[in-house]
Design an enzyme around this catalytic site. Structure first.
Site, PDB file in Angstrom:
ATOM      1  N   SER A  99       0.818  -1.211   0.000  1.00 36.10           N
ATOM      2  CA  SER A  99       0.000   0.000   0.000  1.00 36.10           C
ATOM      3  C   SER A  99       0.858   1.270   0.000  1.00 36.10           C
ATOM      4  CB  SER A  99      -0.958  -0.039   1.200  1.00 36.10           C
ATOM      5  OG  SER A  99      -1.935   0.950   1.108  1.00 36.10           O
ATOM      6  N   ASP A 242      -2.659   6.161  -3.563  1.00 31.72           N
ATOM      7  CA  ASP A 242      -1.492   5.568  -2.910  1.00 31.72           C
ATOM      8  C   ASP A 242      -0.972   4.423  -3.773  1.00 31.72           C
ATOM      9  OD1 ASP A 242      -3.475   3.714  -2.466  1.00 31.72           O
ATOM     10  OD2 ASP A 242      -2.992   3.361  -0.360  1.00 31.72           O
ATOM     11  N   ASP A 244      -1.254   1.224  -4.019  1.00 34.26           N
ATOM     12  CA  ASP A 244      -2.130   0.203  -4.608  1.00 34.26           C
ATOM     13  C   ASP A 244      -3.491   0.760  -5.010  1.00 34.26           C
ATOM     14  OD1 ASP A 244      -3.012   0.508  -1.963  1.00 34.26           O
ATOM     15  OD2 ASP A 244      -3.574  -1.593  -1.761  1.00 34.26           O
ATOM     16  N   ASP A 246      -5.992   2.103  -3.534  1.00 39.41           N
ATOM     17  CA  ASP A 246      -7.233   1.895  -2.784  1.00 39.41           C
ATOM     18  C   ASP A 246      -7.556   3.094  -1.896  1.00 39.41           C
ATOM     19  OD1 ASP A 246      -5.377   1.594  -0.728  1.00 39.41           O
ATOM     20  OD2 ASP A 246      -6.244  -0.265   0.045  1.00 39.41           O
TER      21      ASP A 246
END
Length: 445
Positions: A99, A242, A244, A246
């Site tokens: 992440s 960010d 990833d 999400d």
């Protein structure tokens, strides 16, 4: 043995998240999902970290060793894995990502066949198998039963179509100048493509991943850099993802970062006004500002508070029968379109509101006065059980006696304790935070 944190397994690549541990974890996961298998396929995606290659290969080895076929789809946002796992009828989905963490960390997130993150009970069962040498040895197959893997590079189109369907067909982004910072991460293709196809004039930054620059001075953790580009390009809005994709952070046309709680508040009221908000409620976490709760109550919307983590938000959304929720940090879930935090989908919801109301970003997302809050992430050496720390109960009583709300919790992914204080007097907050930091430095550092 505890492997899982607040969002899957995460740690330094090559250490906790090593090839050996990953292959073992893949075998344990395969053994667990075998009991539910219908298609005998598991989907694997990743973000743009160099270590993703190592981890991906280790996952494939472990999964095929216990008889699963693996579909590798390369760099893709976490919410895309959730969607595509169900869309492609796989028995499970796996996302390789840490992440917002630096490039040298990595992690592994798991989804069931319906695209839901695993609950704690499911994680514990996988941890038990992981620790059982005999179970891992006995589960390995031979001959024609060994699984195979294949790489599919064109599934990104399915996700792009899915995301675009969350934007009202009656609206267009024509005339909107949008800056998107992709954090050199998993959303570097999908994010700009979706915005361009919906008609926006798009300025893209953070779209040149090299395996080491993910989240480095860019993305949702560094909105100040996005703000400079927004001002320089005279854009209507800035969107930061960010690593990833999400999570979403919004910057207005004046270069100011939009408060995550206020963004959720405006979207919740908008969804209620359009008849799309189910159950007249939404889920926020214990980190969200009290101002959010009071504002939404005035609009007939109940706020339910969950533990930190978008997985916990989703679980409470299902429990309370609502379809909207999120975290102050930028994980926003509109479950009609996504089963986990989705930065790009959230961006489209915000843009749809701006287009439909004709308001500027700076005017649209500032609906109430927040209570002053202070959040400190304090590095620590060990995570003692909080209830065992002598003097902590008295400290919390002191905080409450000052009329402040507090939250002390360990990070699920790093050796840090997060200290949150909220109250009406900023000066008093600063004084109390100093006392809290001194206390935890004495007891944990």
């Amino acid at each position: 043995m505890t492997l899982f944190g607040t969002d899957g397994v995460r740690g330094k690549a090559g250490k906790k998240v090593s090839a050996v541990n990953t292959m073992r974890l893949a075998m344990a996961t395969g053994i667990y999902f075998k009991q539910f298998a219908k298609t005998n396929k598991i989907l694997v995606g990743k973000d743009t970290r160099r270590s993703g290659y190592m981890i991906e290969n280790a996952l494939v080895s472990g999964l095929t060793a216990v008889g699963f076929d693996v579909i590798q789809i390369g760099p893709m946002p976490t919410p895309a894995i959730a969607f595509l796992t169900e869309n492609m009828r796989c028995d499970a989905g796996i996302m390789i990502s840490a992440s917002h963490n630096p490039y040298y960390d990595n992690g592994i997130k798991f989804f069931d066949s319906e695209g839901n993150k695993l609950n704690r009970s499911e994680e514990e069962k996988i941890e038990e198998i992981f620790a059982d040498d005999d179970a891992l040895e006995d589960a390995q197959v031979t001959g024609k039963y060994i699984g195979k893997s294949k790489r599919i590079d064109d599934v990104i189109g399915r996700y792009i179509v899915h995301i675009k369907n969350s934007f009202p067909k009656s609206l267009s982004l024509a005339g909107k100048r949008v800056v998107i910072d992709c954090a050199n991460g998993a959303g570097y293709i999908v994010g700009p493509t979706v915005l361009q196809e919906l008609g926006a004039e798009v300025v893209v930054v953070g779209d040149e991943p090299d395996g080491f620059n993910i989240n480095e001075g860019c993305g949702a953790m560094h909105p100040e850099n996005l703000a400079k580009v927004v001002l320089d390009k005279r854009a209507d809005i800035g969107l930061a993802l960010d690593g990833d994709a999400d999570r979403l952070v919004v910057v207005d046309e004046k270069g100011e970062t939009v408060d995550g709680d206020k963004l959720m508040a405006v979207l919740a009221v908008h969804l209620k006004n359009t008849g799309e908000l189910r159950g007249d409620g939404m889920v926020a976490t214990v980190m969200s500002n009290q101002g959010l709760e009071e504002y939404l109550l005035e609009h007939g919307i109940t706020v339910y508070r969950s533990a930190v983590g978008d997985k916990n938000v989703v679980e409470m959304m299902q429990e309370k029968g609502v379809n909207f929720g999120g975290e102050q940090s930028g994980h926003i879930i509109f479950s009609d379109y996504a089963k986990t935090g989705d930065g790009i989908s959230s961006a489209l919801q915000a843009l749809a509101y701006l287009v439909s109301t004709g308001t500027k970003t700076s005017e649209a997302f500032n609906p109430y006065e927040s209570y002053p809050q202070m959040l400190v992430n304090l590095p620590i050496e060990e995570k003692k059980p909080l209830e065992s720390i002598e003097g902590l109960e008295q400290l919390m009583e002191q905080v409450e006696a000052e009329g402040m709300r507090h939250l002390f919790r360990y990070s699920g992914t790093e050796n840090k304790i997060r200290l949150l204080l909220e109250g009406k007097n900023e000066k008093a907050l600063e004084t109390m935070m100093d006392e809290c930091m001194d206390f935890f430095k004495r007891t944990l550092v």
